[in-house]
Design a protein around this motif. Structure first.
Motif, PDB file in Angstrom:
ATOM      1  N   ALA A 105       0.850  -1.191   0.000  1.00  0.00           N
ATOM      2  CA  ALA A 105       0.000   0.000   0.000  1.00  0.00           C
ATOM      3  C   ALA A 105       0.880   1.233   0.000  1.00  0.00           C
ATOM      4  CB  ALA A 105      -0.921   0.007   1.219  1.00  0.00           C
ATOM      5  N   VAL A 106       0.439   2.264  -0.693  1.00  0.00           N
ATOM      6  CA  VAL A 106       1.192   3.505  -0.814  1.00  0.00           C
ATOM      7  C   VAL A 106       0.386   4.625  -0.184  1.00  0.00           C
ATOM      8  CG1 VAL A 106       2.302   5.132  -2.373  1.00  0.00           C
ATOM      9  CG2 VAL A 106       2.295   2.690  -2.921  1.00  0.00           C
ATOM     10  N   THR A 107       1.026   5.355   0.714  1.00  0.00           N
ATOM     11  CA  THR A 107       0.396   6.470   1.410  1.00  0.00           C
ATOM     12  C   THR A 107       1.224   7.730   1.183  1.00  0.00           C
ATOM     13  OG1 THR A 107      -0.319   4.920   3.130  1.00  0.00           O
ATOM     14  CG2 THR A 107      -0.499   7.270   3.626  1.00  0.00           C
ATOM     15  N   ILE A 108       0.530   8.840   0.989  1.00  0.00           N
ATOM     16  CA  ILE A 108       1.208  10.123   0.814  1.00  0.00           C
ATOM     17  C   ILE A 108       1.242  10.842   2.157  1.00  0.00           C
ATOM     18  CG2 ILE A 108       1.189  12.329  -0.387  1.00  0.00           C
ATOM     19  CD1 ILE A 108      -0.211  10.981  -2.678  1.00  0.00           C
ATOM     20  N   LEU A 109       2.434  11.220   2.570  1.00  0.00           N
ATOM     21  CA  LEU A 109       2.647  11.895   3.842  1.00  0.00           C
ATOM     22  C   LEU A 109       2.819  13.390   3.617  1.00  0.00           C
ATOM     23  CD1 LEU A 109       5.186   9.378   5.430  1.00  0.00           C
ATOM     24  CD2 LEU A 109       2.716   9.446   5.743  1.00  0.00           C
ATOM     25  N   PRO A 110       2.822  14.180   4.683  1.00  0.00           N
ATOM     26  CA  PRO A 110       3.080  15.618   4.516  1.00  0.00           C
ATOM     27  C   PRO A 110       4.409  15.883   3.812  1.00  0.00           C
ATOM     28  CG  PRO A 110       2.241  15.172   6.711  1.00  0.00           C
ATOM     29  CD  PRO A 110       2.466  13.841   6.072  1.00  0.00           C
ATOM     30  N   GLU A 111       4.488  17.037   3.171  1.00  0.00           N
ATOM     31  CA  GLU A 111       5.657  17.428   2.392  1.00  0.00           C
ATOM     32  C   GLU A 111       5.883  16.499   1.213  1.00  0.00           C
ATOM     33  OE1 GLU A 111       7.474  20.264   2.886  1.00  0.00           O
ATOM     34  OE2 GLU A 111       5.898  20.693   4.316  1.00  0.00           O
ATOM     35  N   ASN A 112       4.793  15.888   0.700  1.00  0.00           N
ATOM     36  CA  ASN A 112       4.838  15.044  -0.487  1.00  0.00           C
ATOM     37  C   ASN A 112       5.699  13.809  -0.326  1.00  0.00           C
ATOM     38  OD1 ASN A 112       3.199  16.885  -1.722  1.00  0.00           O
ATOM     39  ND2 ASN A 112       4.799  17.840  -2.930  1.00  0.00           N
ATOM     40  N   ASP A 145      -3.017   9.113  -8.567  1.00  0.00           N
ATOM     41  CA  ASP A 145      -4.014   8.709  -9.563  1.00  0.00           C
ATOM     42  C   ASP A 145      -4.948   7.626  -9.035  1.00  0.00           C
ATOM     43  OD1 ASP A 145      -2.858  10.503 -11.287  1.00  0.00           O
ATOM     44  OD2 ASP A 145      -1.590   8.999 -12.278  1.00  0.00           O
ATOM     45  N   ASN A 146      -4.404   6.672  -8.263  1.00  0.00           N
ATOM     46  CA  ASN A 146      -5.186   5.507  -7.850  1.00  0.00           C
ATOM     47  C   ASN A 146      -5.809   5.642  -6.468  1.00  0.00           C
ATOM     48  OD1 ASN A 146      -4.410   4.218 -10.268  1.00  0.00           O
ATOM     49  ND2 ASN A 146      -2.523   3.478  -9.315  1.00  0.00           N
ATOM     50  N   GLY A 147      -5.346   6.589  -5.674  1.00  0.00           N
ATOM     51  CA  GLY A 147      -5.936   6.762  -4.356  1.00  0.00           C
ATOM     52  C   GLY A 147      -5.305   5.852  -3.318  1.00  0.00           C
ATOM     53  N   PRO A 148      -5.632   6.051  -2.030  1.00  0.00           N
ATOM     54  CA  PRO A 148      -4.987   5.292  -0.947  1.00  0.00           C
ATOM     55  C   PRO A 148      -5.472   3.861  -0.808  1.00  0.00           C
ATOM     56  CG  PRO A 148      -6.612   6.783  -0.042  1.00  0.00           C
ATOM     57  CD  PRO A 148      -6.563   7.082  -1.514  1.00  0.00           C
ATOM     58  N   MET A 149      -6.612   3.502  -1.412  1.00  0.00           N
ATOM     59  CA  MET A 149      -7.151   2.155  -1.253  1.00  0.00           C
ATOM     60  C   MET A 149      -6.584   1.174  -2.270  1.00  0.00           C
ATOM     61  SD  MET A 149      -8.937   2.737   1.331  1.00  0.00           S
ATOM     62  CE  MET A 149      -9.667   1.114   1.485  1.00  0.00           C
ATOM     63  N   HIS A 150      -5.833   1.653  -3.225  1.00  0.00           N
ATOM     64  CA  HIS A 150      -5.277   0.775  -4.259  1.00  0.00           C
ATOM     65  C   HIS A 150      -4.038   0.058  -3.729  1.00  0.00           C
ATOM     66  CE1 HIS A 150      -4.677  -0.579  -8.389  1.00  0.00           C
ATOM     67  NE2 HIS A 150      -3.389  -0.334  -8.225  1.00  0.00           N
TER      68      HIS A 150
END
Length: 763
Positions: free
Chosen positions: A373-380, A454-459
């Motif tokens: 799973a890929v998550t985006i954190l603060p500061e990209n 593009d795919n969102g956090p649930m992908h």
């Protein structure tokens, strides 16, 4: 063409018709015994290897004995010093049970015995400290402005450590003397055979091949014996390649100084090599790939086109090895070294099968990889979580391949999570969550960020892992004092070490008594990356043992007119989008929660519910618009006789943003004025330090000043760990090198060791 004919080319026999002087020249340096020059390099490497293994075993055994002795002492003291009941008084300042005010039985406790030193040979410690005094001292970092195809941006050029430079200098001096000191360098005629200088250099270059390849492989025997990770041996691999090119040029040039087409040598050559169109064709075929490998592995070219380097380096190396087989023709013992090179290469690749997460048929990831799973954190920043059955140690790294994002790209990332039973995975008991946190720049990391957006956090994605590799040679739990420095994303290499150390301290498996953490970061949002891990460290560490200092180096965004910019910035659209989505999500949750509370308060009465909703709407008011004050005047332009107020309010960041959730904060003071910030850059204000040992300051850390302050409370054995930009590593290395004086010079405080561990900022 038979082998005797080839031997006759380079080993001219002495007959009655031989030219004058041939017999004397051949007896001075016989060609048949030229294989000894290759053995010279082998012996040189074996001596260095044995020395490194001995030092590694010395530290490994002494560290294990220290921890075992400490654990035994704790177990022994627990039976005599633990209170019999909950009402027995203990010595509160020391917070341990070795001293009791009123013991129930036996005499009053005596002073604690001094810690004994096991397997610590003081003369050897002083010799090691003396070597570290010179080898820890770094070379200055060059700051250049790149031009041309490097896009006119500022670059930092860091040199290898003095230890590597010293080792490579000794190697270059050794091979140079081994080539030029023995005589003769040339025969008086090419009819006597190949120039002895060329034969010596050629044998040395071929003998280097097994060692060069061994230093480059991820799974290799040298790492197993010495504990040095392949990422550190890779420096020796590169410099070994440069030395091999140097010897190859020494091997090539004599054949052009005394060419075979002079003095009738061409006629003899063609009688044995009829099918070869160019005299030195095989040599040129081997030299060209070697030159390409050395040139495209230069640091600035490798960084500029890393993907091209990864794609071409191994195939060209295979071509180079094949050309060497063709060129050497099994002269002397040349093929012995080449076959050893091929065997090491093949064995290392086979050993790597045990490091791949998709090659074990007993795992669920067999042939299909793990789910990530890929998550985006603060500061990209990007966080990749891979539940895996792979086990790892703190500070190790893996090579990550995600075919759904990029099929052919395989990049190293440091594991930021701890592999422990205390951190189970939701996938099952056999799984542990492997966390990789990194900043996206270009190439693969940018593709991961774009895919997450593009795919969102649930992908979810398929992840193929190669590793783990590397890690620290020593264990932090074996040192009395540990100092950890991190710069920016370098915190990823420290978090797992910190969690593991605190766990061992809680379990009485570590001799560590003091831990200092210094993290320099540009903006406070970066702390959100590891807020939970830092909370665990703060709440579960033994009292007054862990001290964390955070330095915000760029607390404000200032516009061209000197006014501070609001948080949403047009130059960070991805971050704005993420923050906007999070804000809407929290607003929706809060709205639903307020609605549910009003409904419960009304108790089913429609009139009361409408009245409560009206009161709620009346109570909502818009937030005041931000007010930007003009920048203050410079200190030298002020003409006020009033004393300056330098006191910093104690309102913390957590209280400022969320007064209802102030259970954990990083010790933030409020944003200081420009004058306060300038003062804090050069001096640490004692009033800003919190009693808890966790505080945040604005500006860059003064590393020499901090280490000098930490040194007052250092124990006998100290470890300084740094992972950050080159400028931070240089400051830390210079300070730790100076601390070696108190070890080899005998400072009187009984200090035995000050060990430095540096991590590559890019991994």
């Amino acid at each position: 063409m038979t082998f005797p004919s080839l031997v006759q080319r380079v080993n001219i026999p002495v007959t009655s018709s031989s030219p004058p002087g041939l017999e004397a020249a051949i007896k001075q340096d016989p060609w048949k015994k030229s294989g000894k020059y290759g053995l010279g390099w082998v012996y040189f490497c074996i001596i260095l290897l044995v020395f490194t293994i001995a030092i590694h075993l010395y530290h490994w055994m002494s560290d294990r004995i220290r921890r075992a002795t400490f654990k035994e002492a704790v177990a022994k003291s627990s039976t005599t010093s633990s209170p019999d009941d909950d009402y027995e008084m203990a010595d509160m300042p020391t917070n341990n049970s070795t001293r009791m005010f009123f013991p129930r039985h036996g005499p009053l406790p005596q002073q604690p015995e001094q810690e004994e030193t096991f397997l610590s040979f003081q003369p050897l410690n002083r010799i090691i400290a003396l070597l570290r005094y010179f080898f820890y001292r770094p070379l200055p970092v060059l700051r250049l402005r790149a031009v041309g195809f490097l896009r006119l941006r500022r670059r930092e050029i860091s040199f290898p450590s003095p230890g590597v430079i010293f080792l490579m200098t000794v190697a270059v001096v050794f091979v140079t003397l081994y080539c030029f000191v023995p005589q003769p360098l040339y025969y008086s005629s090419i009819q006597f055979g190949a120039p002895p200088l060329a034969v010596r250099a050629g044998m040395l270059a071929v003998a280097m091949m097994p060692w060069i390849v061994a230093m480059s492989m991820k799974a290799n025997l040298v790492t197993l014996l010495t504990g040095i990770g392949h990422e550190r041996l890779n420096v020796l691999h590169r410099w070994g390649g440069y030395i091999c090119l140097f010897l190859s040029l020494i091997h090539t040039i004599p054949f052009y100084i005394t060419p075979v087409w002079d003095q009738g040598g061409l006629t003899v050559f063609k009688s044995y090599f009829r099918e070869q169109s160019y005299i030195y064709g095989t040599g040129v075929a081997a030299l060209i790939p070697l030159i390409f490998l050395c040139v495209h592995s230069l640091p600035f070219l490798r960084a500029w086109m890393y993907e091209v380097f990864v794609a071409l380096h191994v195939p060209v190396s295979i071509v180079f090895l094949g050309m060497l087989f063709w060129h050497c023709h099994d002269y002397l013992t040349s093929w012995n070294y080449l076959w050893a090179t091929a065997a090491i290469w093949f064995t290392s690749y086979c050993a790597r099968l045990f490091f791949l997460n998709w090659t074990n048929p007993r795992r669920m990831s067999w042939l299909i990889g793990e789910e990530a799973a890929v998550t985006i954190l603060p500061e990209n920043a990007v966080k990749v979580t891979v539940p895996s059955q792979v086990r790892w140690r703190p500070g190790q790294y893996v090579y990550l391949r995600m075919p759904g994002i990029s099929v052919f790209e395989n990049h190293p990332f440091t594991i930021a999570s701890l592999c422990s039973d205390d951190f189970p995975s939701e996938y099952g008991e056999q799984y542990r969550d492997m966390t990789l946190v990194f900043r996206p720049f270009g190439g693969f990391t940018r593709k991961v960020l774009n895919a997450a957006m593009d795919n969102g956090p649930m992908h979810t994605y398929r992840a193929f892992i190669d590793g783990p590799y590397g890690g620290m040679q020593r264990e932090l739990a074996s040192f009395d004092t540990v100092v950890l420095f991190a710069g920016g994303s370098g915190i990823t290499a420290i978090v797992s070490h910190l969690l593991d150390l605190i766990k061992k301290m809680r379990d009485s498996k570590a001799v560590t008594k003091q831990v200092h953490v210094v993290w320099a970061l540009k903006r406070p949002e970066t702390m959100e990356w590891f807020k939970e891990e830092l909370r665990i460290c703060r709440e579960f560490a033994p009292p007054e043992t862990v001290h964390c200092q955070f330095f915000i180096t760029s607390a404000k965004r200032v516009g061209p007119n000197g006014f501070p910019l609001p948080p949403p910035s047009p130059h960070r659209p991805v971050s704005d989008l993420v923050h906007g989505k999070l804000d809407k999500a929290f607003q929706g949750i809060a709205s639903k929660r307020n609605s549910a509370l009003i409904r419960d308060e009304a108790g089913g009465d429609p009139e009361k519910e409408r009245e409560l909703r009206r009161e709620n709407e009346d109570g909502i008011s818009a937030l005041p618009a931000p007010t930007f004050l003009p920048p203050p005047k410079k200190a030298h332009t002020r003409r006020s006789n009033k004393p300056s107020n330098l006191a910093i309010p104690t309102l913390t960041m957590a209280q400022h943003h969320n007064a209802g959730n102030a259970s954990f904060d990083f010790g933030f003071p409020s944003t200081p004025t420009m004058l306060q910030k300038n003062l804090m850059r050069f001096a640490f204000l004692p009033t800003a330090h919190k009693k808890t040992g966790w505080h945040t300051e604005y500006g860059r850390p003064d590393i020499p000043f901090m280490l000098k302050g930490f040194e007052r409370d250092f124990g006998k054995r100290v470890c300084v760990f740094v992972c950050g930009p080159p400028s931070m590593r240089v400051d830390v290395q210079r300070c730790v090198a100076g601390m070696q004086r108190k070890v080899w010079g005998g400072g009187g405080d009984g200090r035995e060791e000050v060990y430095l561990h540096t991590e590559n900022y890019a991994i």
